[in-house]
Design an enzyme around this catalytic site. Sequence first.
Site, PDB file in Angstrom:
ATOM      1  N   LYS A  10       0.839  -1.195   0.000  1.00 41.95           N
ATOM      2  CA  LYS A  10       0.000   0.000   0.000  1.00 41.95           C
ATOM      3  C   LYS A  10       0.879   1.252   0.000  1.00 41.95           C
ATOM      4  CE  LYS A  10      -3.736  -2.514   2.367  1.00 41.95           C
ATOM      5  NZ  LYS A  10      -4.610  -2.580   3.584  1.00 41.95           N
ATOM      6  N   TYR A  50     -12.145  -3.371  -3.024  1.00 45.00           N
ATOM      7  CA  TYR A  50     -12.633  -3.469  -1.648  1.00 45.00           C
ATOM      8  C   TYR A  50     -14.158  -3.516  -1.582  1.00 45.00           C
ATOM      9  CZ  TYR A  50      -8.017  -2.894   0.526  1.00 45.00           C
ATOM     10  OH  TYR A  50      -6.727  -3.078   0.968  1.00 45.00           O
ATOM     11  N   ASN A 113      -1.916  -0.110   7.374  1.00 45.90           N
ATOM     12  CA  ASN A 113      -1.337  -1.425   7.685  1.00 45.90           C
ATOM     13  C   ASN A 113      -0.499  -2.038   6.548  1.00 45.90           C
ATOM     14  OD1 ASN A 113      -3.430  -2.161   6.041  1.00 45.90           O
ATOM     15  ND2 ASN A 113      -4.453  -3.484   7.531  1.00 45.90           N
ATOM     16  N   GLU A 127      -9.093 -10.780  -7.543  1.00 45.44           N
ATOM     17  CA  GLU A 127      -8.186  -9.633  -7.397  1.00 45.44           C
ATOM     18  C   GLU A 127      -7.100  -9.630  -8.487  1.00 45.44           C
ATOM     19  OE1 GLU A 127      -8.929  -9.594  -2.569  1.00 45.44           O
ATOM     20  OE2 GLU A 127      -6.974 -10.196  -3.327  1.00 45.44           O
TER      21      GLU A 127
HETATM   22  P1  IDP Z   1      -7.193  -7.514   5.682  1.00 50.67           P
HETATM   23  O1  IDP Z   1      -6.456  -6.458   4.885  1.00 50.67           O
HETATM   24  O2  IDP Z   1      -6.370  -8.005   6.843  1.00 50.67           O
HETATM   25  O3  IDP Z   1      -7.751  -8.620   4.830  1.00 50.67           O
HETATM   26  P2  IDP Z   1      -9.940  -6.506   5.903  1.00 50.67           P
HETATM   27  O4  IDP Z   1     -10.830  -6.750   7.069  1.00 50.67           O
HETATM   28  O5  IDP Z   1     -10.247  -7.229   4.629  1.00 50.67           O
HETATM   29  O6  IDP Z   1      -8.442  -6.771   6.389  1.00 50.67           O
HETATM   30  O7  IDP Z   1      -9.955  -4.935   5.640  1.00 50.67           O
HETATM   31  C1  IDP Z   1      -9.393  -4.414   4.459  1.00 50.67           C
HETATM   32  C2  IDP Z   1      -8.583  -3.195   4.797  1.00 50.67           C
HETATM   33  O8  IDP Z   1      -9.463  -2.179   5.275  1.00 50.67           O
HETATM   34  C3  IDP Z   1      -7.577  -3.375   5.936  1.00 50.67           C
HETATM   35  O9  IDP Z   1      -6.350  -3.935   5.499  1.00 50.67           O
HETATM   36  C4  IDP Z   1      -7.398  -1.957   6.421  1.00 50.67           C
HETATM   37  O10 IDP Z   1      -6.530  -1.221   5.555  1.00 50.67           O
HETATM   38  C5  IDP Z   1      -8.819  -1.402   6.284  1.00 50.67           C
HETATM   39  N1  IDP Z   1      -9.586  -1.542   7.521  1.00 50.67           N
HETATM   40  C6  IDP Z   1     -10.177  -2.644   8.013  1.00 50.67           C
HETATM   41  N2  IDP Z   1     -10.807  -2.406   9.180  1.00 50.67           N
HETATM   42  C7  IDP Z   1     -10.601  -1.083   9.430  1.00 50.67           C
HETATM   43  C8  IDP Z   1     -10.997  -0.206  10.496  1.00 50.67           C
HETATM   44  O11 IDP Z   1     -11.667  -0.607  11.449  1.00 50.67           O
HETATM   45  N3  IDP Z   1     -10.583   1.088  10.407  1.00 50.67           N
HETATM   46  C9  IDP Z   1      -9.835   1.561   9.354  1.00 50.67           C
HETATM   47  N4  IDP Z   1      -9.465   0.778   8.337  1.00 50.67           N
HETATM   48  C10 IDP Z   1      -9.821  -0.528   8.368  1.00 50.67           C
END
Ligand code: IDP
Length: 152
Positions: A10, A50, A113, A127
Amino acid sequence: MREQSFVMLKPDAVKRRLAGEVLSRFEKRGLKIVAAKMMVISPELAKKHYAEHAEKPFFKDLVSYITSGPVLAMVIEGGDCISLIRKMVGATNPSEADMGTIRGDYAIETGRNMIHASDSTESAAREISLFFKDSEICQYTLPDEEIIYEEP
Ligand code: IDP
Ligand code: MG
């Protein structure tokens, strides 16, 4: 089973100059990079990628985060690599991610992240096809596959 996963560094990872370091972890593990491109994702593509999170409260921020700079989009191949890469990536919230994982070693907040990795064979296929044409995915053999795998 030999699989392909969609992995994306990212914008925070690219801007922090950690792309090489993270890529190197996948290479050292024995995985094969079969496609890679740097790009700035359009909001349309971000929303498609997403789509499962469209109704979540963080969706708008997620789209602006992921479109805020260049990403390094990749297809990585290897034995059981979808779950293996998810383990290397670590928990979604970096503050809960284990040490030794990418998020656990380099990141602090869920909204920054660093890396995306497919979570299933279905999402990997979806994807990969969103980001790459078939002709952009390279087929080649690594010289040490017979050392890394019992049955190369
Ligand atoms: P993942 O990337 O570990 O698969 P997902 O639940 O699929 O996690 O969420 C996709 C992305 O959305 C996450 O990597 C993160 O960047 C963002 N995200 C998920 N939950 C939150 C949140 O509670 N606050 C802000 N961003 C979030
Ligand atoms: Mg996910």
